[in-house]
Design a protein around this motif. Sequence first.
Motif, PDB file in Angstrom:
ATOM      1  N   LEU A  30      18.444  13.828  -1.509  1.00 43.15           N
ATOM      2  CA  LEU A  30      16.975  13.795  -1.570  1.00 43.15           C
ATOM      3  C   LEU A  30      16.466  14.993  -2.349  1.00 43.15           C
ATOM      4  N   ARG A  31      15.450  14.770  -3.171  1.00 44.94           N
ATOM      5  CA  ARG A  31      14.859  15.881  -3.929  1.00 44.94           C
ATOM      6  C   ARG A  31      13.935  16.696  -3.031  1.00 44.94           C
ATOM      7  N   LEU A  32      13.578  17.910  -3.522  1.00 46.85           N
ATOM      8  CA  LEU A  32      12.554  18.716  -2.846  1.00 46.85           C
ATOM      9  C   LEU A  32      11.212  18.061  -3.134  1.00 46.85           C
ATOM     10  N   GLN A  33      10.514  17.603  -2.090  1.00 48.06           N
ATOM     11  CA  GLN A  33       9.236  16.911  -2.313  1.00 48.06           C
ATOM     12  C   GLN A  33       8.089  17.900  -2.236  1.00 48.06           C
ATOM     13  N   THR A  34       8.000  18.702  -3.297  1.00 49.89           N
ATOM     14  CA  THR A  34       7.052  19.828  -3.313  1.00 49.89           C
ATOM     15  C   THR A  34       5.607  19.371  -3.134  1.00 49.89           C
ATOM     16  N   GLU A  35       5.303  18.144  -3.554  1.00 49.80           N
ATOM     17  CA  GLU A  35       3.918  17.670  -3.421  1.00 49.80           C
ATOM     18  C   GLU A  35       3.507  17.491  -1.965  1.00 49.80           C
ATOM     19  N   ARG A  36       4.477  17.428  -1.054  1.00 50.63           N
ATOM     20  CA  ARG A  36       4.149  17.276   0.361  1.00 50.63           C
ATOM     21  C   ARG A  36       4.455  18.545   1.155  1.00 50.63           C
ATOM     22  N   MET A  37       4.706  19.650   0.442  1.00 51.92           N
ATOM     23  CA  MET A  37       5.122  20.887   1.114  1.00 51.92           C
ATOM     24  C   MET A  37       3.976  21.841   1.335  1.00 51.92           C
ATOM     25  N   SER A  74      10.570  13.794   3.898  1.00 55.12           N
ATOM     26  CA  SER A  74      11.050  12.517   3.362  1.00 55.12           C
ATOM     27  C   SER A  74      10.781  11.322   4.267  1.00 55.12           C
ATOM     28  N   ARG A  75       9.917  10.441   3.799  1.00 58.76           N
ATOM     29  CA  ARG A  75       9.699   9.152   4.495  1.00 58.76           C
ATOM     30  C   ARG A  75      10.934   8.266   4.319  1.00 58.76           C
ATOM     31  N   VAL A  76      11.673   8.503   3.225  1.00 59.34           N
ATOM     32  CA  VAL A  76      12.900   7.733   2.995  1.00 59.34           C
ATOM     33  C   VAL A  76      13.915   8.073   4.098  1.00 59.34           C
ATOM     34  N   ALA A  77      14.057   9.366   4.401  1.00 63.77           N
ATOM     35  CA  ALA A  77      15.000   9.769   5.456  1.00 63.77           C
ATOM     36  C   ALA A  77      14.575   9.165   6.792  1.00 63.77           C
ATOM     37  N   HIS A  93      20.665   7.657  -4.102  1.00 57.68           N
ATOM     38  CA  HIS A  93      19.478   8.508  -4.308  1.00 57.68           C
ATOM     39  C   HIS A  93      18.288   7.570  -4.445  1.00 57.68           C
ATOM     40  N   PRO A  94      17.179   7.848  -3.735  1.00 63.54           N
ATOM     41  CA  PRO A  94      16.040   6.923  -3.828  1.00 63.54           C
ATOM     42  C   PRO A  94      15.243   7.084  -5.113  1.00 63.54           C
ATOM     43  N   GLY A  95      15.513   8.169  -5.866  1.00 60.26           N
ATOM     44  CA  GLY A  95      14.728   8.474  -7.048  1.00 60.26           C
ATOM     45  C   GLY A  95      13.343   8.985  -6.640  1.00 60.26           C
ATOM     46  N   PRO A  96      12.673   9.776  -7.465  1.00 56.40           N
ATOM     47  CA  PRO A  96      13.159  10.240  -8.752  1.00 56.40           C
ATOM     48  C   PRO A  96      14.197  11.361  -8.579  1.00 56.40           C
ATOM     49  N   MET A  97      15.231  11.322  -9.436  1.00 63.61           N
ATOM     50  CA  MET A  97      16.318  12.307  -9.344  1.00 63.61           C
ATOM     51  C   MET A  97      16.003  13.545 -10.162  1.00 63.61           C
ATOM     52  N   VAL A 146       0.819  -1.214   0.000  1.00 65.70           N
ATOM     53  CA  VAL A 146       0.000   0.000   0.000  1.00 65.70           C
ATOM     54  C   VAL A 146       0.850   1.261   0.000  1.00 65.70           C
ATOM     55  N   ARG A 147       0.541   2.178  -0.879  1.00 65.50           N
ATOM     56  CA  ARG A 147       1.114   3.540  -0.823  1.00 65.50           C
ATOM     57  C   ARG A 147      -0.038   4.519  -0.702  1.00 65.50           C
ATOM     58  N   HIS A 148       0.100   5.449   0.241  1.00 70.29           N
ATOM     59  CA  HIS A 148      -1.003   6.394   0.476  1.00 70.29           C
ATOM     60  C   HIS A 148      -0.426   7.728   0.949  1.00 70.29           C
ATOM     61  N   ALA A 195       6.875   6.895   6.640  1.00 73.70           N
ATOM     62  CA  ALA A 195       7.762   5.725   6.530  1.00 73.70           C
ATOM     63  C   ALA A 195       7.732   5.135   5.123  1.00 73.70           C
ATOM     64  N   HIS A 196       8.859   4.570   4.730  1.00 70.03           N
ATOM     65  CA  HIS A 196       8.977   3.851   3.453  1.00 70.03           C
ATOM     66  C   HIS A 196       9.984   2.727   3.725  1.00 70.03           C
ATOM     67  N   PRO A 197       9.546   1.728   4.512  1.00 65.14           N
ATOM     68  CA  PRO A 197      10.514   0.761   5.042  1.00 65.14           C
ATOM     69  C   PRO A 197      11.268  -0.040   3.987  1.00 65.14           C
TER      70      PRO A 197
HETATM   71  N1  ASP Z   1      10.458   7.637  -4.191  1.00 65.58           N
HETATM   72  C1  ASP Z   1      10.652   8.074  -2.816  1.00 65.58           C
HETATM   73  C2  ASP Z   1       9.330   8.133  -2.084  1.00 65.58           C
HETATM   74  O1  ASP Z   1       8.330   7.653  -2.581  1.00 65.58           O
HETATM   75  C3  ASP Z   1      11.425   9.341  -2.728  1.00 65.58           C
HETATM   76  C4  ASP Z   1      10.822  10.548  -3.397  1.00 65.58           C
HETATM   77  O2  ASP Z   1       9.683  10.513  -3.846  1.00 65.58           O
HETATM   78  O3  ASP Z   1      11.530  11.562  -3.425  1.00 65.58           O
HETATM   79  O4  ASP Z   1       9.298   8.646  -0.986  1.00 65.58           O
END
Ligand code: ASP
Length: 322
Positions: free
Chosen positions: A237-244, A182-185, A277-281, A118-120, A146-148
């Motif tokens: 890590l990229r700027l995750q503007t969609e979560r900002m 970042s859930r990756v961080a 880098h977790p991508g997308p770069m 699941v991704r949400h 989280a993104h385990p």
């Molecule tokens: N692909 C990773 C994520 O889903 C990192 C990112 O989107 O920047 O969190």
Amino acid sequence: MGAATPAAGSPPTKHPRHLLDLAGWTAEQVHALFDTSDVMAQVMTRTIKKVPALQGFTVGTLFFEDSTRTRLSFERAARAQSADVISFAAGGSSVSKGESLKDTLKTIDAMKSDLYVVRHPAAGAPLQLTRWTDAAIVNAGDGRRAHPTQALLDAYTFRTSFPGYAGFEGVELAIVGDVAHSRVARSNVELWTKLGARVRLCGPRTLLPDELGERPGVTLTHRVEEAVEGAHAVMALRLQTERMAGGLLPSLAEVRERYQVNRARMRLAHPDALVMHPGPMNRDVEIEGVLADDPRSVVERQVANGVPVRMAVLYTLLVGSR
Ligand code: ASP
């Protein structure tokens, strides 16, 4: 099931039933999962990249947020073990007609899957789903929480790629960029510190939450040179503007000048340091484009390792810990 079982003679390690985050996992359970990943990686080197390990099981992928790598990787991991796969993506589904998360799950669950990936966008959504189904749940990213499996494949990549790898004790991981969203961080902090490494988090003031620095083994810095110096792995890590929320966004020029992971800064790192880098770069923003293609970069290997690590996750949750 042939070679796709964990090494004979190793005592079975009991794992949690779901993978929502890594909080409930011990270092021993993680290493056992990595040992299973080694077996799965061997399967992926064969001419016929398929074993019957999960024949008769159905894996559902439920993606309420965009994904390239993660969804494909889980589907590849399920099919390589002969599981059936049903895929759901919120775009083009009845979610856009207002169907609730619960009704969506109930509808899909009526078609009987054994495990859902699941991704949400909402933190905690995968946990909520565990209350509405008997199937196992694997979190493929919930909001910024989280993104385990990303953290597992990152740490597995370190374990299999760092020259002369001798465990995680004494290892310094630098994570540079938009840490706040970042859930990756967060998952990497959780995992690498559990394994004995130390994590340095670096980013602009607005994108580096103080509370992450309160965890043992974690330090915060706004100076990228300080983060990178002597580090064994450097993750951009990229700027995750969609979560900002508004007001947090630093300029791209600031990210490039002050926080870009580039060749000049990598000279300060450990001579064998891996670039991750977790991508997308976003090439030439948070990571210098040529560095992404440099031999020190393991970005493609991270993607490749996603398959055996997710094979191991699916196998462990569906079969291995029963
Ligand atoms: N692909 C990773 C994520 O889903 C990192 C990112 O989107 O920047 O969190």
